[in-house]
Design a protein around this motif. Structure first.
Motif, PDB file in Angstrom:
ATOM      1  N   GLU A  60      -2.286  -2.382 -18.086  1.00 52.27           N
ATOM      2  CA  GLU A  60      -3.452  -1.563 -17.783  1.00 52.27           C
ATOM      3  C   GLU A  60      -3.822  -1.654 -16.302  1.00 52.27           C
ATOM      4  OE1 GLU A  60      -7.445  -0.915 -20.314  1.00 52.27           O
ATOM      5  OE2 GLU A  60      -7.269  -2.917 -19.427  1.00 52.27           O
ATOM      6  N   GLU A  61      -3.852  -2.867 -15.761  1.00 47.80           N
ATOM      7  CA  GLU A  61      -4.245  -3.050 -14.366  1.00 47.80           C
ATOM      8  C   GLU A  61      -3.179  -2.528 -13.404  1.00 47.80           C
ATOM      9  OE1 GLU A  61      -7.163  -3.842 -13.366  1.00 47.80           O
ATOM     10  OE2 GLU A  61      -7.864  -4.143 -15.422  1.00 47.80           O
ATOM     11  N   CYS A  62      -1.899  -2.694 -13.751  1.00 46.06           N
ATOM     12  CA  CYS A  62      -0.828  -2.161 -12.901  1.00 46.06           C
ATOM     13  C   CYS A  62      -0.918  -0.644 -12.804  1.00 46.06           C
ATOM     14  CB  CYS A  62       0.540  -2.573 -13.445  1.00 46.06           C
ATOM     15  SG  CYS A  62       1.031  -4.268 -13.062  1.00 46.06           S
ATOM     16  N   CYS A  63      -1.172   0.009 -13.930  1.00 47.81           N
ATOM     17  CA  CYS A  63      -1.299   1.465 -13.912  1.00 47.81           C
ATOM     18  C   CYS A  63      -2.527   1.897 -13.130  1.00 47.81           C
ATOM     19  CB  CYS A  63      -1.345   2.002 -15.338  1.00 47.81           C
ATOM     20  SG  CYS A  63       0.209   1.843 -16.244  1.00 47.81           S
ATOM     21  N   ARG A  64      -3.610   1.165 -13.298  1.00 55.80           N
ATOM     22  CA  ARG A  64      -4.835   1.512 -12.580  1.00 55.80           C
ATOM     23  C   ARG A  64      -4.663   1.355 -11.074  1.00 55.80           C
ATOM     24  NH1 ARG A  64      -8.394  -1.282 -15.470  1.00 55.80           N
ATOM     25  NH2 ARG A  64      -9.093   0.541 -16.639  1.00 55.80           N
ATOM     26  N   ALA A  65      -3.837   0.397 -10.656  1.00 54.62           N
ATOM     27  CA  ALA A  65      -3.606   0.156  -9.226  1.00 54.62           C
ATOM     28  C   ALA A  65      -2.471   1.013  -8.674  1.00 54.62           C
ATOM     29  CB  ALA A  65      -3.296  -1.318  -8.999  1.00 54.62           C
ATOM     30  N   HIS A  66      -1.888   1.865  -9.511  1.00 56.28           N
ATOM     31  CA  HIS A  66      -0.752   2.717  -9.118  1.00 56.28           C
ATOM     32  C   HIS A  66       0.444   1.890  -8.683  1.00 56.28           C
ATOM     33  CE1 HIS A  66      -3.519   6.067  -9.419  1.00 56.28           C
ATOM     34  NE2 HIS A  66      -4.307   5.522  -8.506  1.00 56.28           N
ATOM     35  N   ALA A  67       0.737   0.843  -9.450  1.00 59.81           N
ATOM     36  CA  ALA A  67       1.947   0.061  -9.188  1.00 59.81           C
ATOM     37  C   ALA A  67       3.153   0.810  -9.739  1.00 59.81           C
ATOM     38  CB  ALA A  67       1.843  -1.309  -9.851  1.00 59.81           C
ATOM     39  N   PRO A  68       4.317   0.648  -9.124  1.00 56.77           N
ATOM     40  CA  PRO A  68       5.514   1.308  -9.665  1.00 56.77           C
ATOM     41  C   PRO A  68       5.822   0.813 -11.071  1.00 56.77           C
ATOM     42  CG  PRO A  68       5.908   0.511  -7.428  1.00 56.77           C
ATOM     43  CD  PRO A  68       4.603  -0.075  -7.875  1.00 56.77           C
ATOM     44  N   LYS A  92       0.815  -1.211   0.000  1.00 58.96           N
ATOM     45  CA  LYS A  92       0.000   0.000   0.000  1.00 58.96           C
ATOM     46  C   LYS A  92       0.850   1.263   0.000  1.00 58.96           C
ATOM     47  CE  LYS A  92      -4.042  -2.033   0.138  1.00 58.96           C
ATOM     48  NZ  LYS A  92      -3.559  -3.423  -0.064  1.00 58.96           N
ATOM     49  N   ASP A  93       1.990   1.235   0.678  1.00 65.30           N
ATOM     50  CA  ASP A  93       2.816   2.436   0.709  1.00 65.30           C
ATOM     51  C   ASP A  93       3.418   2.731  -0.657  1.00 65.30           C
ATOM     52  OD1 ASP A  93       4.427   0.049   1.204  1.00 65.30           O
ATOM     53  OD2 ASP A  93       6.117   1.419   1.494  1.00 65.30           O
ATOM     54  N   LEU A  94       3.757   1.685  -1.427  1.00 63.42           N
ATOM     55  CA  LEU A  94       4.276   1.896  -2.773  1.00 63.42           C
ATOM     56  C   LEU A  94       3.188   2.465  -3.685  1.00 63.42           C
ATOM     57  CD1 LEU A  94       6.580  -1.142  -3.663  1.00 63.42           C
ATOM     58  CD2 LEU A  94       7.222   1.180  -3.034  1.00 63.42           C
ATOM     59  N   SER A  95       2.000   1.901  -3.595  1.00 66.53           N
ATOM     60  CA  SER A  95       0.885   2.368  -4.407  1.00 66.53           C
ATOM     61  C   SER A  95       0.573   3.831  -4.113  1.00 66.53           C
ATOM     62  CB  SER A  95      -0.348   1.498  -4.161  1.00 66.53           C
ATOM     63  OG  SER A  95      -1.454   1.967  -4.886  1.00 66.53           O
ATOM     64  N   GLU A  96       0.572   4.191  -2.834  1.00 67.18           N
ATOM     65  CA  GLU A  96       0.280   5.567  -2.458  1.00 67.18           C
ATOM     66  C   GLU A  96       1.372   6.512  -2.933  1.00 67.18           C
ATOM     67  OE1 GLU A  96      -1.788   8.804  -0.653  1.00 67.18           O
ATOM     68  OE2 GLU A  96      -2.304   6.853  -1.495  1.00 67.18           O
ATOM     69  N   SER A  97       2.627   6.070  -2.867  1.00 74.29           N
ATOM     70  CA  SER A  97       3.732   6.904  -3.349  1.00 74.29           C
ATOM     71  C   SER A  97       3.591   7.185  -4.841  1.00 74.29           C
ATOM     72  CB  SER A  97       5.076   6.223  -3.074  1.00 74.29           C
ATOM     73  OG  SER A  97       5.351   6.172  -1.690  1.00 74.29           O
ATOM     74  N   ARG A 105      11.999  -3.604  -4.245  1.00 76.16           N
ATOM     75  CA  ARG A 105      10.952  -4.364  -3.556  1.00 76.16           C
ATOM     76  C   ARG A 105       9.889  -4.849  -4.551  1.00 76.16           C
ATOM     77  NH1 ARG A 105       7.016  -1.980   0.832  1.00 76.16           N
ATOM     78  NH2 ARG A 105       8.045  -0.056   0.201  1.00 76.16           N
ATOM     79  N   TRP A 106       9.455  -3.957  -5.431  1.00 76.74           N
ATOM     80  CA  TRP A 106       8.444  -4.341  -6.409  1.00 76.74           C
ATOM     81  C   TRP A 106       9.029  -5.328  -7.427  1.00 76.74           C
ATOM     82  CZ3 TRP A 106       3.775  -5.316  -6.798  1.00 76.74           C
ATOM     83  CH2 TRP A 106       3.052  -5.279  -7.991  1.00 76.74           C
ATOM     84  N   HIS A 107      10.287  -5.144  -7.784  1.00 80.47           N
ATOM     85  CA  HIS A 107      10.982  -6.072  -8.678  1.00 80.47           C
ATOM     86  C   HIS A 107      10.954  -7.490  -8.097  1.00 80.47           C
ATOM     87  CE1 HIS A 107      14.313  -6.783 -11.736  1.00 80.47           C
ATOM     88  NE2 HIS A 107      14.398  -7.865 -10.989  1.00 80.47           N
TER      89      HIS A 107
END
Length: 399
Positions: free
Chosen positions: A79-87, A26-31, A45-47
């Protein structure tokens, strides 16, 4: 092409959504959502999370550890990664260098470097642009002179994105100064810990450290780190750039950005009505959405062709031009929708000490994204150069 997802593709989308819901911190998504600069640890971390799931390299063949996905699955995932605000996954190793190694590298290079890209042991950066050799990349002057079983490299690269984190750099170097510009260039893989390499930061207007200068002074590079043949590097560079330009199109980022603009325009009032009801603003919003839908379809066709072994040609230049124009238009619409809160220093200029005047939801990153994304039409080959490539190819000239 059928633009409706099949039952299997809809099931895959739900699988991706569940993964992002449970595994994206959640902290990565919010960032990402608010536009905060990510650290190396954030990216790593996301890698690791994606690598652990086996979803790190959607464009790689499964023989090299890729996902084995088709074009539609890759589109859904982005598309889904961008929508979820993934790095955004750092592209230099995964989507730029890797295709070059898979097509032109030796077996030794593929077996050594590709697993280390996947594991994250190697963090790559790109050594292409130089002072005086940006869009006119073939005029580069960094020299590599063969000395026994090594090349000795001297010169300078600039605008090296995230080079401060990298432990390897892939470089275009001039190995034959007497040849025609494009014919005297080679493609070298260089360990950043080699003596003689210095990384100097370039601090951007917003105070962030994203890009760098990289200096080479008598840097000794093993000859086995030459990719392909000496003086054939321009061929490999063009192949890499077609993949980079397709990636720059950023369909998923634009789709997420468009949704954010719509949310913001519904919140912001203009003459007593939501901004989204303003005819001029609504017309611009509709036009960019139409352009984005058309580009998404084109992007799917090009990715599908690439999956069959066809390197993108002028289509990648077309995507690069249109994709960057769309993203910049979305950034501008967000800036206009945010109004005074889009000022670069909104906290001082608008809010002051009054916490009751906190910026509306969605305005936090508007200014930073607007200014940073002005570069999109320049890097990866400026849009003017891409239009020349398209025109020459379409008119039967040499691209």
């Amino acid at each position: 092409m059928d633009l409706n997802y099949s039952t299997e593709e809809l099931a895959f989308r739900e699988q991706v959504r569940e993964f992002l819901k449970t595994q994206l911190p959640k902290d990565l998504s919010e960032s990402v959502r608010i536009g905060r600069t990510l650290s190396k640890d954030d990216h790593d971390r996301w890698h690791r999370i994606l690598h652990g799931r086996g979803w790190l390299a959607p464009t790689w063949p499964d023989t090299y550890g890729g996902c084995g996905w088709n074009a539609v699955q890759r589109h859904i995932f982005e598309e889904e990664c961008c929508r979820a605000h993934a790095p955004r996954v750092v592209p230099f190793g995964l989507t730029m260098l890797a295709p070059v190694l898979q097509k032109f590298g030796s077996d030794v290079q593929r077996n050594h470097f590709l697993p280390k890209i996947l594991s994250g042991e190697h963090w790559w950066c790109q050594g292409y642009s130089e002072p005086g050799a940006g869009s006119d990349l073939a005029s580069l002057r960094t020299r590599a002179v063969r000395d026994g079983d090594h090349y000795v490299v001297n010169g300078q690269k600039t605008w090296t994105t995230l080079g401060q984190y990298a432990n390897w750099i892939f470089c275009l170097v001039r190995t034959d100064p007497n040849a025609k510009q494009q014919e005297g260039i080679s493609f070298l893989l260089i360990d950043m810990d080699t003596p003689g390499i210095e990384v100097r930061p370039i601090i951007l207007l917003d105070g962030t450290h994203e890009v760098n200068e990289v200096w080479f002074t008598d840097v000794h590079v093993p000859a086995e780190n030459l990719v392909g043949e000496e003086n054939k590097g321009w061929t490999y560079a063009k192949y890499l750039l077609t993949h980079e330009r397709t990636n720059i199109a950023g369909v998923g980022f634009s789709q997420a950005g468009l949704e954010a603009v719509k949310r913001l325009a519904r919140q912001q009032m203009h003459r007593g009505r939501p901004l989204i009801e303003n005819p001029h603003f609504a017309a611009r919003l509709a036009q960019v959405e139409i352009d984005l839908m058309a580009m998404a379809t084109t992007n799917l066709r090009i990715i599908a062709a690439a999956a069959e072994g066809h390197a993108p040609g002028i289509e990648s230049s077309m995507l690069k031009v249109k994709g960057t124009e769309i993203r910049q238009e979305i950034n501008d619409l967000a800036r206009r929708a945010a109004g005074a809160y889009a000022l670069p220093f909104a906290s001082e200029a608008v809010i002051g000490d009054n916490s009751a005047l906190a910026p509306p939801e969605g305005t936090e990153a508007v200014a930073a994204q607007y200014f940073n994304n002005r570069k999109l039409s320049i890097f990866g080959g400026s849009n003017e150069i891409q239009k020349n490539i398209i025109a020459k190819a379409a008119l039967g000239g040499r691209a």
